[in-house]
Design a protein around this motif. Structure first.
Motif, PDB file in Angstrom:
ATOM      1  N   TYR A 111     -34.798  34.160  28.275  1.00  0.00           N
ATOM      2  CA  TYR A 111     -35.447  32.800  28.481  1.00  0.00           C
ATOM      3  C   TYR A 111     -36.142  32.993  30.059  1.00  0.00           C
ATOM      4  O   TYR A 111     -36.286  31.755  30.258  1.00  0.00           O
ATOM      5  N   SER A 112     -36.275  34.086  30.523  1.00  0.00           N
ATOM      6  CA  SER A 112     -37.226  34.228  32.041  1.00  0.00           C
ATOM      7  C   SER A 112     -38.312  34.979  31.475  1.00  0.00           C
ATOM      8  O   SER A 112     -38.249  36.071  32.195  1.00  0.00           O
ATOM      9  N   PRO A 113     -39.242  34.589  30.958  1.00  0.00           N
ATOM     10  CA  PRO A 113     -40.404  35.520  30.592  1.00  0.00           C
ATOM     11  C   PRO A 113     -41.233  35.899  31.996  1.00  0.00           C
ATOM     12  O   PRO A 113     -41.789  36.988  31.897  1.00  0.00           O
ATOM     13  N   HIS A 114     -41.116  35.222  32.810  1.00  0.00           N
ATOM     14  CA  HIS A 114     -41.871  35.590  34.062  1.00  0.00           C
ATOM     15  C   HIS A 114     -41.034  36.242  35.125  1.00  0.00           C
ATOM     16  O   HIS A 114     -41.596  36.100  36.300  1.00  0.00           O
ATOM     17  N   GLY A 115     -40.130  36.606  34.672  1.00  0.00           N
ATOM     18  CA  GLY A 115     -38.929  37.283  35.735  1.00  0.00           C
ATOM     19  C   GLY A 115     -37.887  36.591  36.084  1.00  0.00           C
ATOM     20  O   GLY A 115     -38.019  35.364  36.328  1.00  0.00           O
ATOM     21  N   LEU A 116     -36.769  37.159  36.096  1.00  0.00           N
ATOM     22  CA  LEU A 116     -35.476  36.685  36.021  1.00  0.00           C
ATOM     23  C   LEU A 116     -35.051  36.605  37.708  1.00  0.00           C
ATOM     24  O   LEU A 116     -35.319  37.598  38.262  1.00  0.00           O
ATOM     25  N   ARG A 117     -34.552  35.326  37.701  1.00  0.00           N
ATOM     26  CA  ARG A 117     -33.902  35.136  39.476  1.00  0.00           C
ATOM     27  C   ARG A 117     -32.832  34.343  38.793  1.00  0.00           C
ATOM     28  O   ARG A 117     -32.911  33.146  38.652  1.00  0.00           O
ATOM     29  N   ALA A 118     -31.573  35.077  38.994  1.00  0.00           N
ATOM     30  CA  ALA A 118     -30.487  34.459  38.135  1.00  0.00           C
ATOM     31  C   ALA A 118     -29.378  34.518  39.443  1.00  0.00           C
ATOM     32  O   ALA A 118     -29.339  35.407  40.291  1.00  0.00           O
ATOM     33  N   ARG A 119     -28.495  33.376  39.605  1.00  0.00           N
ATOM     34  CA  ARG A 119     -27.353  33.114  40.690  1.00  0.00           C
ATOM     35  C   ARG A 119     -26.333  32.775  39.786  1.00  0.00           C
ATOM     36  O   ARG A 119     -25.959  32.012  39.065  1.00  0.00           O
ATOM     37  N   VAL A 120     -25.309  33.971  39.770  1.00  0.00           N
ATOM     38  CA  VAL A 120     -24.059  33.685  39.287  1.00  0.00           C
ATOM     39  C   VAL A 120     -23.013  33.398  40.164  1.00  0.00           C
ATOM     40  O   VAL A 120     -22.779  34.299  41.213  1.00  0.00           O
ATOM     41  N   ARG A 121     -22.141  32.320  39.841  1.00  0.00           N
ATOM     42  CA  ARG A 121     -20.941  32.062  40.925  1.00  0.00           C
ATOM     43  C   ARG A 121     -19.990  31.811  40.059  1.00  0.00           C
ATOM     44  O   ARG A 121     -19.819  31.159  39.134  1.00  0.00           O
ATOM     45  N   LEU A 122     -18.744  32.402  40.590  1.00  0.00           N
ATOM     46  CA  LEU A 122     -17.305  32.254  40.094  1.00  0.00           C
ATOM     47  C   LEU A 122     -16.652  31.505  41.289  1.00  0.00           C
ATOM     48  O   LEU A 122     -16.563  32.040  42.150  1.00  0.00           O
ATOM     49  N   ALA A 123     -15.983  30.425  40.880  1.00  0.00           N
ATOM     50  CA  ALA A 123     -15.050  29.744  41.895  1.00  0.00           C
ATOM     51  C   ALA A 123     -13.992  28.819  41.113  1.00  0.00           C
ATOM     52  O   ALA A 123     -14.228  28.556  39.764  1.00  0.00           O
TER      53      ALA A 123
END
Length: 307
Positions: free
Chosen positions: A203-215
């Motif tokens: 669901y990021s059709p214009h290019g993925l920019r994802a931030r994954v954080r585990l805390a």
């Protein structure tokens, strides 16, 4: 198209329910007017009519829910049919081409790579449907072990980058706090994390920019947060997206094929592990954040069966 055809049915059942409630209320008022001086008919009649009205309302609600459930089932069947038929058709086309034409080794290797990708897509769809059918059935028989969530999430991020041919900086991953351990089934937890990441990609059709954080969150919980800049979700659908077969009825979402099972599996797995999952979004076109909450294991523990 199916949804459009079903709307008159929903309107019909709602209108019928309103009419029946109106008739029941009119009969109740008439009964009261005719028998207001007699105690016994009043004591019997009023509760009876109240039960009748409640029954009509509940029946109408049930019918509307059934119509909507059938809509979701139809959408699911259409989506699964597409997800199965498309790679099968592609594989068949390339096999026929390989059979009928003489191709260079480079072309053959290119066709093989495409067929392999299509077969992986086909397998992923089948596995997702099977897991949705199995969810909850194996929970009592699972053996849960100590799982390092930082290592598991890192592996899932690397797998997602590889599967979707993404650049390394497309998904940023940070893990703070140590240790980040949970007790659970590694395969199920990996399925949950992979479904969240795959949704961000899908669901990021214009290019993925994802931030994954585990805390950690206090001493009791571990939180996995996955934020993207994709198409977003309207507030009214934030809770519904975790239902089985549910897909947001937005134009951009409907253009993206899916089974409507991914987030349902995430929620089911999270709850089987004593946690939960939530979604946050500022609205359509403004990205989405999925938060997976799991109980934290502070001490090393030996494998133990789920009670």
């Amino acid at each position: 198209m199916r949804i459009t055809r079903r709307r008159p049915a929903i309107i019909f059942f709602i209108a019928l329910g309103v009419c029946l409630v109106g008739v029941a209320i009119a009969l109740n008022i008439g009964w009261i007017i005719l028998n207001w001086r007699r105690d016994w008919p009043m004591l019997v009649g009023i509760p009876f009519f109240l039960l009748l009205i409640a029954g009509v309302v509940l029946n109408t609600i049930f019918l509307v829910r059934e119509v909507r459930r059938n809509e979701r089932h139809d959408s699911f069947l259409n989506a699964v049919t597409h997800e199965l038929k498309t790679p099968i058709t592609s594989i068949r086309l390339y096999l026929e081409t390989l059979q009928r034409r003489v191709l260079s080794e480079e072309q053959r290797q290119h066709f093989y790579s495409i067929m392999l990708a299509d077969s992986e897509r086909l397998l992923a769809t089948v596995e997702q449907v099977l897991k949705a059918g199995e969810v909850g059935q194996r929970a009592r028989n699972q053996v849960r072990v100590e799982v390092d969530m930082a290592e598991l999430v890192r592996h899932c991020v690397e797998t997602t980058l590889l599967q979707h041919h993404l650049a390394a900086d497309t998904i940023s991953f940070t893990a703070s706090g140590s240790p980040l351990l949970v007790r659970g089934n590694p395969d199920e937890l990996q399925t949950a994390v992979m479904n969240i990441l795959n949704n961000s990609v899908k669901y990021s059709p214009h290019g993925l920019r994802a931030r994954v954080r585990l805390a950690p969150e206090g001493d009791a919980w571990i939180v996995l947060s996955v934020s993207d800049e994709g198409i977003g979700i309207a507030p009214a659908h934030l809770k519904r997206i975790f239902k089985r077969f549910y897909r947001v009825p937005a134009r951009q979402v409907l253009r993206t094929k899916g089974t409507g099972l991914g987030l349902f599996l995430v929620r089911s797995i999270a709850r089987q592990h004593g946690g939960d999952v939530t979604a946050e979004s500022a609205g359509e076109g403004r990205g989405t954040t999925i938060r997976l909450l799991l109980p934290r294991l502070l001490e090393h523990a030996s494998p133990s069966p789920l009670e």
